[in-house]
Design an enzyme around this catalytic site. Structure first.
Site, mmCIF file in Angstrom:
data_model
loop_
_atom_site.group_PDB
_atom_site.id
_atom_site.type_symbol
_atom_site.label_atom_id
_atom_site.label_comp_id
_atom_site.label_asym_id
_atom_site.label_seq_id
_atom_site.Cartn_x
_atom_site.Cartn_y
_atom_site.Cartn_z
ATOM 1 N N GLY A 7 0.839 -1.198 0.000
ATOM 2 C CA GLY A 7 0.000 0.000 0.000
ATOM 3 C C GLY A 7 0.864 1.235 0.000
ATOM 4 N N GLY A 8 0.255 2.352 -0.343
ATOM 5 C CA GLY A 8 0.968 3.622 -0.315
ATOM 6 C C GLY A 8 1.027 4.179 1.092
ATOM 7 C CB SER A 11 -2.520 2.715 1.856
ATOM 8 O OG SER A 11 -1.638 1.775 2.457
ATOM 9 C CB THR A 36 12.622 -2.544 9.169
ATOM 10 O OG1 THR A 36 11.576 -1.790 8.543
ATOM 11 C CG2 THR A 36 12.350 -4.032 9.044
ATOM 12 C CG HIS A 51 3.666 2.616 13.171
ATOM 13 N ND1 HIS A 51 2.966 1.658 12.472
ATOM 14 C CD2 HIS A 51 4.002 3.563 12.267
ATOM 15 C CE1 HIS A 51 2.876 2.014 11.205
ATOM 16 N NE2 HIS A 51 3.501 3.165 11.057
ATOM 17 C CG ASP A 88 4.946 -1.713 9.440
ATOM 18 O OD1 ASP A 88 5.240 -1.346 8.291
ATOM 19 O OD2 ASP A 88 4.023 -1.207 10.104
#
Length: 199
Positions: A7-8, A11, A36, A51, A88
């Site tokens: 996804g962008g 997104s 990461t 996040h 992610d």
């Protein structure tokens, strides 16, 4: 089982990945989150906090592992039956790999990181290092036990970047996504928070 989620920016791809993880934890799987990203500037630190805050509010008992470079080895170590791992994201891992060839570079964004790494090192060395890491990663995917959910940016759907180095970054990210999609069991594209099954 390998599930690639593309996804962008913004997104909803990470949120969708977490939804997949929740389906497995409901079946008794334990959950690992492999991050990461590296907080090397204020903007990235802010993104990481967003996040983290989201994960703190969800109902998943995450085991957090931060691994900016040795992703292949880390997944081999973590993967096992009864475990779901969410990575992610692959695009930041690509950036980290490219910067590892030129460790004194200070990143600002994925495209400028790539441009800096290539401009200050031999392009051949940077790309050879990256392509070997990618080959090792893709080869390892089908050997992993349990469930691995890989989040990656789809960066090739917008305007073609003006600079040669930025275009090379987009190319490398696109080839990474293609190679992973070829071996993945499931591939989902997320647009505006809505998942579209590709495979």
């Amino acid at each position: 089982m390998i599930h690639l989620v593309l996804g962008g920016a913004r997104s909803g791809k990470s949120r969708y990945g977490e939804t997949l993880v929740r389906q497995y934890t409901a079946l008794g799987f334990d959950a690992c989150y492999v991050a990461t990203a590296q907080a090397l500037d204020a903007e990235m630190a802010s993104r990481i906090r967003l996040h983290q805050d989201g994960r703190a509010k969800d109902d998943i008992d995450w085991q957090l592992i931060e691994e900016p470079l040795a992703l292949t080895a880390k997944l081999k170590h973590l993967a096992k039956p009864g475990r779901v791992i969410m990575v992610d994201c692959l695009t930041l891992w690509l950036t980290n790999q490219l910067l590892a060839v030129q460790p004194q570079a200070e990143p600002a964004s994925t495209e400028s990181d790539f441009a800096l790494a290539v401009a200050t090192s031999s392009q051949h060395d940077v790309l050879a290092h990256w392509r070997q890491a990618k080959t090792d990663f893709v080869s390892a995917l089908n050997t992993l036990e349990g469930v691995v959910i890989l989040i990656s940016n789809e960066v090739g759907s917008g305007i073609v970047p003006l600079g040669e180095l930025s275009r090379q970054f987009v190319d490398e990210a696109g080839w990474l996504n293609q190679d992973v999609a070829a071996v993945a069991d499931n591939v989902t594209l997320v647009v505006a928070g809505l998942p579209l099954t590709l495979k």
